[in-house]
Design a protein around this motif. Structure first.
Motif, short mmCIF file in Angstrom:
data_model
loop_
_atom_site.label_atom_id
_atom_site.label_comp_id
_atom_site.label_asym_id
_atom_site.label_seq_id
_atom_site.Cartn_x
_atom_site.Cartn_y
_atom_site.Cartn_z
N GLY A 1 0.84 -1.20 0.00
CA GLY A 1 0.00 0.00 0.00
C GLY A 1 0.87 1.24 0.00
N ALA A 2 1.39 1.62 1.16
CA ALA A 2 2.29 2.77 1.27
C ALA A 2 3.71 2.25 1.49
N TYR A 3 4.68 2.88 0.83
CA TYR A 3 6.07 2.47 0.96
C TYR A 3 6.96 3.68 0.63
N PRO A 4 8.22 3.67 1.11
CA PRO A 4 9.13 4.79 0.85
C PRO A 4 9.32 5.03 -0.64
N GLU A 5 9.54 6.26 -1.00
CA GLU A 5 9.59 6.67 -2.40
C GLU A 5 10.70 5.98 -3.18
N SER A 6 11.83 5.71 -2.54
CA SER A 6 12.99 5.14 -3.24
C SER A 6 12.92 3.63 -3.40
N THR A 7 11.86 3.00 -2.90
CA THR A 7 11.79 1.54 -2.89
C THR A 7 11.86 0.94 -4.29
N VAL A 8 11.14 1.53 -5.24
CA VAL A 8 11.10 0.98 -6.60
C VAL A 8 12.50 0.99 -7.21
N MET A 9 13.18 2.12 -7.11
CA MET A 9 14.52 2.23 -7.69
C MET A 9 15.49 1.24 -7.04
N LEU A 10 15.46 1.15 -5.70
CA LEU A 10 16.38 0.26 -5.00
C LEU A 10 16.12 -1.20 -5.33
N CYS A 11 14.84 -1.58 -5.41
CA CYS A 11 14.51 -2.96 -5.76
C CYS A 11 15.08 -3.32 -7.12
N ARG A 12 14.89 -2.44 -8.08
CA ARG A 12 15.37 -2.72 -9.43
C ARG A 12 16.89 -2.80 -9.48
N LEU A 13 17.56 -1.95 -8.74
CA LEU A 13 19.02 -1.96 -8.74
C LEU A 13 19.57 -3.19 -8.02
N VAL A 14 18.92 -3.64 -6.94
CA VAL A 14 19.38 -4.80 -6.18
C VAL A 14 19.31 -6.07 -7.03
N PHE A 15 18.35 -6.14 -7.96
CA PHE A 15 18.19 -7.34 -8.78
C PHE A 15 19.39 -7.57 -9.71
N LEU A 16 20.04 -6.51 -10.16
CA LEU A 16 21.04 -6.64 -11.23
C LEU A 16 22.28 -7.44 -10.81
N PRO A 17 22.94 -7.10 -9.69
CA PRO A 17 24.08 -7.95 -9.28
C PRO A 17 23.67 -9.39 -8.96
N PHE A 18 22.44 -9.55 -8.45
CA PHE A 18 21.95 -10.90 -8.16
C PHE A 18 21.84 -11.73 -9.44
N LEU A 19 21.31 -11.12 -10.51
CA LEU A 19 21.17 -11.84 -11.77
C LEU A 19 22.52 -12.21 -12.35
N LEU A 20 23.50 -11.31 -12.21
CA LEU A 20 24.86 -11.63 -12.66
C LEU A 20 25.42 -12.84 -11.92
N CYS A 21 25.13 -12.91 -10.64
CA CYS A 21 25.59 -14.03 -9.81
C CYS A 21 25.05 -15.35 -10.33
N GLN A 22 23.80 -15.36 -10.78
CA GLN A 22 23.17 -16.60 -11.23
C GLN A 22 23.73 -17.10 -12.56
N MET A 23 24.34 -16.21 -13.34
CA MET A 23 24.87 -16.62 -14.64
C MET A 23 25.98 -17.66 -14.52
N THR A 24 26.70 -17.64 -13.40
CA THR A 24 27.84 -18.56 -13.22
C THR A 24 27.70 -19.37 -11.94
N ALA A 25 26.47 -19.55 -11.47
CA ALA A 25 26.24 -20.24 -10.19
C ALA A 25 26.80 -21.67 -10.19
N GLY A 26 26.66 -22.37 -11.30
CA GLY A 26 27.17 -23.74 -11.38
C GLY A 26 28.69 -23.80 -11.36
N PHE A 27 29.34 -22.81 -11.96
CA PHE A 27 30.80 -22.79 -11.98
C PHE A 27 31.37 -22.46 -10.60
N ASN A 28 30.62 -21.75 -9.81
CA ASN A 28 31.00 -21.53 -8.42
C ASN A 28 31.14 -22.87 -7.71
N ARG A 29 30.23 -23.79 -7.99
CA ARG A 29 30.28 -25.12 -7.38
C ARG A 29 31.44 -25.94 -7.93
#
Length: 503
Positions: A337-365
């Protein structure tokens, strides 16, 4: 049971466990908040949080023991398998005892100088603290059994025990409705009982299903102790780096910009955590196979499994992240319902390094399976920890907070490249082609699918009400998963997945 079929069953079981535990947690949280009230609920989380600081070690510890068990199984060395199991059990008994002693010793310091507890609740909090210490000990003692179950690739049973524990925790929340007094202590005790039952289920399963792997208390091998301890040390360094990055960024944002931006970052981390839980399943179910194949000396097949694991992890992550990025304002409106104004931007930015991590998740193992993690972990720690001083400089100069996340993206790109580099270096396989296949192509596919999904959402219209948003997000998830699979997976991988699903 064929290895591929077991991977499918394990995947279904883990996703079912995630669904059960997510629903149970949401319902339980609402009930407990209503029954305990805001202060007692906050007190429970405060005391639990002191002990749960150890939780970031759990994955590192389970994975470390599992790695040595899986390698021994791949080598067909039953004697070493049994000794690793017993040595791991001995180590975790020692760690649990040390944790109990440390938390008992620091209790006066915590209660006098760190924890801010109202005078009328000090006695209750003290009782809870002792109960939580017991829960930490139980969690640590269950790690060797969890590792053995995962090493044998019976992740479906591990998922069942975790789901049962989740339902028992929901039962604890329901039970306090009918308890007239001392609800807070009763709830704490019931939560520990749920942990103990989960521990017993794992212990009994290991004794019944793997009866040839005998547990002999206080039996250990000094050489194996050194091997496992060294691996745990480096693995813990990586977990510590991730903790420093996530909590350090939260502290920086709070220090420079106040609680509101910190709340937005907290919401972003929760959303990212949910997607991470879903995508990490792919890595989890493939890990025992990767480890065992290395133990068998079949590095070529290990490499193929790592490639498939990485691609599937990225496809699952992208199929959830892209629709969430596009429809994020509508999702947050429905959820909060109500949330801080910067939430949308921060959520979108947090996803990007996470997605990069998944590209090589198997090679980490693969890097972990080979076991030569000291250099890699130093780089990992330096890359993750560097985000904090960079973030400090960025905020001190008055620059936008998005630059902190750009630093995270660069750090993750370096880590992903190093996972490819070291896994190739230690197996003797080529590198240049894999960088293109696992970094360049997935990034390009992600950008194209994100743009197309965003354009379609704009054309169709984004303000469609609750049902419309749910249908749009669900449809987008399926579409991105299908198109992403076609663009990223090879024909051989697609055919093998189709054949698996038809069985």
């Amino acid at each position: 049971m064929q290895r591929n079929k077991k991977i499918l069953i394990n995947s279904i079981a883990v996703y079912a466990k995630i669904a059960v535990n997510t629903i149970a947690t949401l319902v339980a949280t609402k009930i407990v908040l209503q029954e305990l009230g805001a202060y007692e609920f906050g007190l429970y989380n405060l005391i639990a949080g002191v002990i749960v600081m150890l939780s970031f070690l759990n994955t590192a510890l389970v994975f470390s023991i599992q790695r040595f068990l899986s390698i021994a199984m791949g080598e067909g060395n039953h004697e070493r398998l049994e000794m690793v199991y017993n040595t791991g059990t001995f180590l975790h008994v020692a760690i649990a005892a040390a944790v109990v002693v440390v938390f008992l010793l620091i209790k006066p310091l915590l209660f006098c100088y760190v924890l801010n507890i109202e005078e009328g609740y000090v006695a209750t909090a003290s009782v809870m603290y002792y109960i939580m210490i017991a829960s930490a000990a139980v969690t640590l003692l269950s790690i060797p059994f969890s590792a053995l179950i995962q090493a044998y690739d019976d992740i479906y049973y591990f998922a069942i025990t975790e789901a049962i524990a989740g339902l028992l925790k929901l039962g604890a929340a329901v039970a306090i409705i009918y308890i007239a007094c001392e609800k807070l202590i009763a709830y704490t005790v019931l939560m520990v009982v749920a942990l103990i039952i989960g521990f017993l289920l794992k212990y009994l399963w290991c004794g019944w299903a793997y009866g040839d792997v005998k547990i002999r208390f206080f039996t250990f091998d000094k050489a194996i102790v050194r091997e496992i301890s060294g691996f745990i040390g480096w693995n813990t360094l990586g977990s510590t780096a991730s903790l420093i990055k996530s909590q350090g960024v939260a502290i920086l944002l709070n220090s420079f910009l106040g609680a509101i931006i910190n709340a937005a970052y907290g919401i972003a981390s929760q959303v990212n955590g949910l997607i991470n839980t879903m995508s990490a399943t792919m890595t989890t179910v493939f890990t025992p196979t990767i480890m065992r194949l290395h133990g068998e000396g079949n590095d070529l097949k290990m490499w193929k499994v790592a490639k498939l694991s990485s691609r599937l992890s990225f496809i699952v992550s992208a199929s959830i992240a892209i629709p969430v990025i596009v429809y994020l304002p509508q999702i947050l409106d429905l959820w909060l319902g109500a949330y801080p104004e910067s939430t949308v931007m921060l959520c979108r930015l947090v996803f990007l390094p996470f997605l990069l991590c998944q590209m090589t998740a198997g090679f980490n193992r693969v890097v972990y399976a080979i076991g030569r993690v000291n250099v890699f972990m130093r780089i990992y720690f330096a890359a993750m920890a560097s985000v904090i001083p960079i973030g400090y400089v960025v905020l001190k100069l008055g620059m936008g907070i998005e630059y902190i996340f750009y630093a995270m993206i660069i750090a993750q790109l370096l880590i992903s490249y190093c996972e490819l580099y070291y896994s190739h270096k230690y197996t003797g396989l080529g590198l240049r082609k894999e960088v293109v296949q696992h970094l360049v192509i997935p990034i390009a596919v992600f950008c194209v699918l994100l743009c197309v999904c965003w354009w379609l959402a704009e054309v169709v219209g984004m303000n469609q009400g609750s049902l419309g948003v749910v249908m749009s997000v669900s449809g987008s998830c399926v579409a991105v998963a299908v198109v992403g699979s076609i663009l990223i997976l090879s024909k051989e991988e697609i055919m093998s997945i189709r054949g698996l699903l038809k069985r």
